[in-house]
Design an enzyme around this catalytic site. Structure first.
Site, PDB file in Angstrom:
ATOM      1  N   LYS A  36       0.315  25.835 121.968  1.00 21.70           N
ATOM      2  CA  LYS A  36       1.778  25.872 121.894  1.00 21.70           C
ATOM      3  C   LYS A  36       2.257  26.353 120.524  1.00 21.70           C
ATOM      4  O   LYS A  36       3.227  27.093 120.432  1.00 21.70           O
ATOM      5  CB  LYS A  36       2.389  24.512 122.253  1.00 21.70           C
ATOM      6  CG  LYS A  36       2.152  24.179 123.720  1.00 21.70           C
ATOM      7  CD  LYS A  36       3.108  23.167 124.314  1.00 21.70           C
ATOM      8  CE  LYS A  36       2.857  23.135 125.827  1.00 21.70           C
ATOM      9  NZ  LYS A  36       3.648  22.172 126.563  1.00 21.70           N
ATOM     10  N   LYS A  49      -2.941  27.983 134.714  1.00 26.42           N
ATOM     11  CA  LYS A  49      -2.345  26.830 135.410  1.00 26.42           C
ATOM     12  C   LYS A  49      -0.854  27.075 135.648  1.00 26.42           C
ATOM     13  O   LYS A  49      -0.180  27.744 134.850  1.00 26.42           O
ATOM     14  CB  LYS A  49      -2.558  25.535 134.625  1.00 26.42           C
ATOM     15  CG  LYS A  49      -1.702  25.367 133.396  1.00 26.42           C
ATOM     16  CD  LYS A  49      -1.506  23.893 133.003  1.00 26.42           C
ATOM     17  CE  LYS A  49      -0.376  23.769 131.987  1.00 26.42           C
ATOM     18  NZ  LYS A  49       0.167  22.455 131.792  1.00 26.42           N
ATOM     19  N   LYS A  86       5.447  24.676 133.538  1.00 25.59           N
ATOM     20  CA  LYS A  86       6.902  24.722 133.390  1.00 25.59           C
ATOM     21  C   LYS A  86       7.291  25.761 132.352  1.00 25.59           C
ATOM     22  O   LYS A  86       8.248  26.491 132.527  1.00 25.59           O
ATOM     23  CB  LYS A  86       7.429  23.347 132.932  1.00 25.59           C
ATOM     24  CG  LYS A  86       7.486  22.337 134.062  1.00 25.59           C
ATOM     25  CD  LYS A  86       8.136  21.035 133.628  1.00 25.59           C
ATOM     26  CE  LYS A  86       7.139  20.087 133.033  1.00 25.59           C
ATOM     27  NZ  LYS A  86       7.539  18.679 133.009  1.00 25.59           N
TER      28      LYS A  86
HETATM   29  N1  AQP Z   1      -0.848  23.128 137.086  1.00 28.44           N
HETATM   30  C1  AQP Z   1      -1.056  21.820 137.135  1.00 28.44           C
HETATM   31  N2  AQP Z   1      -1.932  21.291 138.028  1.00 28.44           N
HETATM   32  C2  AQP Z   1      -2.138  19.944 138.095  1.00 28.44           C
HETATM   33  N3  AQP Z   1      -1.495  19.066 137.303  1.00 28.44           N
HETATM   34  C3  AQP Z   1      -0.609  19.542 136.403  1.00 28.44           C
HETATM   35  N4  AQP Z   1       0.193  18.945 135.499  1.00 28.44           N
HETATM   36  C4  AQP Z   1       0.908  19.890 134.852  1.00 28.44           C
HETATM   37  N5  AQP Z   1       0.599  21.110 135.302  1.00 28.44           N
HETATM   38  C5  AQP Z   1      -0.345  20.929 136.282  1.00 28.44           C
HETATM   39  C6  AQP Z   1       0.278  17.509 135.292  1.00 28.44           C
HETATM   40  O1  AQP Z   1       1.628  17.121 135.494  1.00 28.44           O
HETATM   41  C7  AQP Z   1       2.002  16.119 134.535  1.00 28.44           C
HETATM   42  C8  AQP Z   1       3.196  16.655 133.768  1.00 28.44           C
HETATM   43  O2  AQP Z   1       3.159  16.353 132.485  1.00 28.44           O
HETATM   44  P1  AQP Z   1       4.126  16.999 131.403  1.00 28.44           P
HETATM   45  O3  AQP Z   1       5.525  16.868 131.826  1.00 28.44           O
HETATM   46  O4  AQP Z   1       3.723  16.415 130.118  1.00 28.44           O
HETATM   47  O5  AQP Z   1       3.833  18.548 131.443  1.00 28.44           O
HETATM   48  P2  AQP Z   1       2.570  19.393 130.970  1.00 28.44           P
HETATM   49  O6  AQP Z   1       1.289  18.704 131.114  1.00 28.44           O
HETATM   50  O7  AQP Z   1       2.857  19.933 129.599  1.00 28.44           O
HETATM   51  O8  AQP Z   1       2.530  20.599 132.038  1.00 28.44           O
HETATM   52  P3  AQP Z   1       3.706  21.425 132.583  1.00 28.44           P
HETATM   53  O9  AQP Z   1       4.453  20.536 133.503  1.00 28.44           O
HETATM   54  O10 AQP Z   1       3.332  22.673 133.241  1.00 28.44           O
HETATM   55  O11 AQP Z   1       4.495  21.780 131.288  1.00 28.44           O
HETATM   56  P4  AQP Z   1       4.083  22.876 130.160  1.00 28.44           P
HETATM   57  O12 AQP Z   1       4.699  24.149 130.632  1.00 28.44           O
HETATM   58  O13 AQP Z   1       4.731  22.342 128.941  1.00 28.44           O
HETATM   59  O14 AQP Z   1       2.591  23.006 130.058  1.00 28.44           O
HETATM   60  C9  AQP Z   1       0.742  15.854 133.704  1.00 28.44           C
HETATM   61  O15 AQP Z   1       0.016  14.798 134.268  1.00 28.44           O
HETATM   62  C10 AQP Z   1      -0.020  17.140 133.851  1.00 28.44           C
HETATM   63  O16 AQP Z   1      -1.404  16.985 133.656  1.00 28.44           O
END
Ligand code: AQP
Length: 333
Positions: A112, A196, A199
């Protein structure tokens, strides 16, 4: 009962299918066997400098989606992280137990911060996993259901718990175990199935969002990237796109991937995509409708969150008192 804790950041209008299958559905299942505590981790979301006018709304929307997916406030605690001040208080203690090198090795921080450059990054992004460890250790958590991308952060939480026990005495912290369900732990981007679903990083066409219009969901599935072969079979390396669709299909229907592959023998990718679009839309429609009902009744939602915060705070204070005492802080009279 063993304790389960997990959280998600309110960083978008809607959760995506990775969040839903990888995490949220596991949370719902674990309520049957565990003492469950789930949080909307809004303090974590501040690390990406969200527009203040949208953060509050997204916090409610995220909670609404938890409830719509089946998090049951009669059985589980549901609260907003900033409503329970002990998270930040424990984070400070844990930050004094975390090595600079250790925090610097976190791949999420490296990825990031590489995107925004060193001058664009902030200390909060660096200490993000320490706040996550505080979230978890505060509730003497035994199990943390997350997707694969959170494995390394969870490892840090475990290391910190072990370190507290070594330095301050056994029983200072419970050691959390990851609950990562292999088949759904990494839902891939529909447009670029080697990455993956995310968001922040996925294009709108690469995502399936819970609160999206069903037509858009179907359209995204139908235009998912596959490969130049014509055979429907599971092969994550050679056929990441088709394999991702098969895993999503399997997760929603409960049928084994092999059985789905057998059904589609001799059929085209278009058949699989069209059927999958129907399966996903049918499963997400009630979740969408229920989430909208919660979003449209903010008083009811806020009251669930207030109740959750009061109960979570009482549990958190017991842990915090124990740790404050063991590190040698003078209790206030
Ligand atoms: N692609 C994915 N497949 C399975 N699990 C996933 N998670 C996120 N992406 C996948 C899981 O969803 C939860 C959300 O946690 P978060 O809000 O902290 O978001 P994150 O892990 O940073 O992932 P995002 O939602 O895609 O956001 P960004 O874009 O910031 O990376 C966690 O349990 C995560 O493992």
């Amino acid at each position: 009962k063993p304790r389960v804790f997990s959280g998600m950041q309110p960083t978008s209008e809607s959760l995506h299918l990775g969040n839903y299958l990888g995490a949220l559905l596991q949370w719902v299942r674990l309520q049957d066997t565990h003492d469950a505590i789930y949080s909307v981790v809004d303090l974590h979301a501040l690390t990406v400098a969200p527009d203040p006018s949208v953060l509050r709304d997204r916090t409610r929307r995220t909670a609404a989606q938890y409830l719509a997916a089946g998090v049951d406030p009669e059985r589980s605690l549901l609260f907003v992280q900033s409503h329970v001040p002990q998270h930040v208080e424990l984070m400070w203690i844990l930050s004094t137990f975390t090595g600079m090198g250790e925090a610097g090795r976190m791949t999420q921080f490296k990825d990031k911060s590489a995107k925004v450059g060193e001058s664009g990054t902030n200390v909060g992004l660096f200490t993000y996993p320490v706040l996550m460890a505080a979230d978890i250790l505060l509730y003497d958590t035994n199990v943390v259901p997350v997707g694969e991308d959170q494995r390394q952060h969870l490892e840090l939480s475990r290391d910190l718990a072990q370190r507290l026990n070594t330095r301050l005495g056994e029983g200072t912290a419970a050691i959390p175990e990851p609950h990562i369900v292999k088949e759904v732990a990494k839902i891939q981007d529909l447009q670029d199935p080697t990455k993956k679903m995310s968001k922040s990083a996925s294009s709108p066409k690469g995502l399936i969002e819970i609160l999206q219009d069903p037509k858009a969901i179907a359209k995204n599935i139908k235009s998912a990237t596959t490969d130049t072969e014509t055979v429907i079979r599971y092969d994550e390396d050679a056929k990441p796109g088709v394999s991702n669709l098969l895993r999503i299909y399997s997760a929603f229907t409960g049928r084994a991937v092999d059985a789905i592959v057998a059904d589609y023998e001799g059929k085209m990718y278009g058949h699989l995509k069209s059927d999958l679009a129907d399966v996903v839309v049918e499963a997400l429609t009630p979740v969408h409708d229920s989430a909208m009902e919660w979003i449209e009744s903010p008083e009811r939602l806020d009251s669930v969150l207030a109740d959750g915060a009061a109960k979570a705070s009482a549990i958190a204070q017991v842990t915090l008192d124990r740790i404050y005492d063991r590190v040698g802080l003078l209790p206030a009279l």
